[in-house]
Write an enzyme that holds these catalytic residues in place. Structure first.
Site, short mmCIF file in Angstrom:
data_model
loop_
_atom_site.label_atom_id
_atom_site.label_comp_id
_atom_site.label_asym_id
_atom_site.label_seq_id
_atom_site.Cartn_x
_atom_site.Cartn_y
_atom_site.Cartn_z
N GLU A 8 0.83 -1.20 0.00
CA GLU A 8 0.00 0.00 0.00
C GLU A 8 0.87 1.25 0.00
O GLU A 8 2.05 1.22 0.32
CB GLU A 8 -0.93 0.02 1.20
CG GLU A 8 -0.31 -0.39 2.53
CD GLU A 8 0.85 0.44 3.00
OE1 GLU A 8 0.76 1.68 2.92
OE2 GLU A 8 1.85 -0.14 3.46
N GLU A 23 4.53 -0.56 1.27
CA GLU A 23 4.70 -0.80 -0.17
C GLU A 23 4.64 -2.28 -0.55
O GLU A 23 4.73 -2.62 -1.72
CB GLU A 23 6.03 -0.24 -0.69
CG GLU A 23 6.26 1.24 -0.46
CD GLU A 23 7.61 1.71 -0.97
OE1 GLU A 23 8.34 0.91 -1.61
OE2 GLU A 23 7.97 2.87 -0.73
#
Length: 344
Positions: A168, A310
């Protein structure tokens, strides 16, 4: 919204076959530690004693958060879209680790407050240009939340993979994740809140107070879906939907850090059996992640002090997942190698 049907992993005959296959390898019983449990889990997910990893992929979901207006982040909101550009250019940590470990990477705009236009490599599923400020009103309508969940399901339905990592990007999303954690677990807010992008102690305390005030404002927002709509992010909702669909398709789910785990927390309230399909890649250095893992019964593979998000932890865990599958398929048995077993 049709909730995916997820089959719990309760095949006793297959479990016994996998135990025999693992224990008959040329090694002392249990000597490959967590890799043995991992091999067993992947075999149960794929319903075979010879599992294979096919087309591993990582989905990175990006979205902005209205609660940033409360000053809860060390970085400005523009960093969300700037980091999406970095992903698309191949320059972020997740790009490096995904390439290194042979994972296809897809970047999904779930709700970034920026117009990217048509871009190669960017999957546009923007529900709205970010969420509302949950310190003042619900982050999303229930309809927006359900739409995001369904988008996540649809994305996974298209994938050829049988192993999927989740990542994310969204300035402010540790605040949303901490709020969801508190509301859905009852763990005190102070134990859910951390430094996020690098807040000083006074910034962490301010974030805690913002969340506590929002809890009082939205006291009626109970249950997974209502809490998600009230406190969550579009990227968190989309991840939750993607996780549910991935488990229905009997994929291995590689769970990353604090924000990804908060999406799983919501997904597990909708379908508890989703947890059977999850491999917890690591325990992050974000305050609250270990407590959330403990609440879910998750045993992380790695503890590297990561606090980036991430999907980086998921990518770094991929070689361990591959090692577990490889030893199960390729390691000799005592009989085939003509090695004596332990004396009775």
């Amino acid at each position: 919204m049709t909730i995916p049907h997820i089959t719990p992993l309760k095949d006793e005959a297959l479990a016994a076959q996998l135990d025999r296959a693992i224990n008959n390898k040329t090694k002392p019983l249990g000597s490959l530690g967590a890799l043995e449990g991992l091999a067993h889990q992947v075999g149960m997910i794929q319903q075979t004693t010879s599992p294979q990893l096919r087309d591993p992929a990582i989905l990175v979901f990006a979205g902005d958060h209205g609660v940033v207006a409360e000053g809860i982040s060390a970085f400005p909101q523009d960093v969300t879209w700037q980091m999406v550009e970095n992903f698309l250019a191949g320059g972020a940590a997740i790009n490096v680790f995904a390439r290194q470990n042979g994972c296809a990477l897809r970047v999904v705009d779930a709700g970034v407050k920026h117009d990217f236009g048509p871009r190669e490599g960017l999957v546009n599923r923007k529900i709205a240009p970010g969420t509302a400020n949950f310190a003042q009103q619900p982050a999303m309508s229930v309809q927006q939340c359900m739409e995001a969940i369904e988008c996540g399901m649809d994305l996974v339905a298209e994938l050829p993979s049988n192993v999927l990592g989740f990542g994310e990007m969204g300035i402010g999303n540790t605040t949303a994740a901490a709020a969801l954690m508190h509301r859905l677990t009852g763990i005190p807010v102070a134990d859910c809140v951390g430094a996020g992008t690098g807040l000083a102690p006074e910034g962490i305390l301010h974030k805690q107070r913002v969340i506590e005030a929002a809890m009082a404002l939205h006291a009626d927002a109970q249950g997974g879906l209502q809490a998600l709509a009230t406190f969550g992010g579009l990227e968190i909702a989309m991840m939750a939907g993607a996780m549910l669909k991935a488990a229905e398709r009997r994929m291995v789910l590689l769970i990353d850090g604090f924000i990804v785990t908060s999406a799983l927390l919501v997904a597990s309230r909708i379908q508890p059996a989703v947890l059977d399909y999850c491999v917890f890649s690591h325990c992050s250095d974000e305050n609250g992640h270990k407590r959330m893992l403990d609440f879910l019964g998750g045993r992380p593979l790695l503890n590297l002090g990561l606090r980036l998000g991430e999907g980086t932890g998921a990518a770094l865990a991929m070689p361990l997942l591959q090692a577990a599958v490889n030893f199960l398929n390729q390691m000799a048995t005592f009989e085939s190698a003509q090695v004596s077993e332990k004396a009775e």
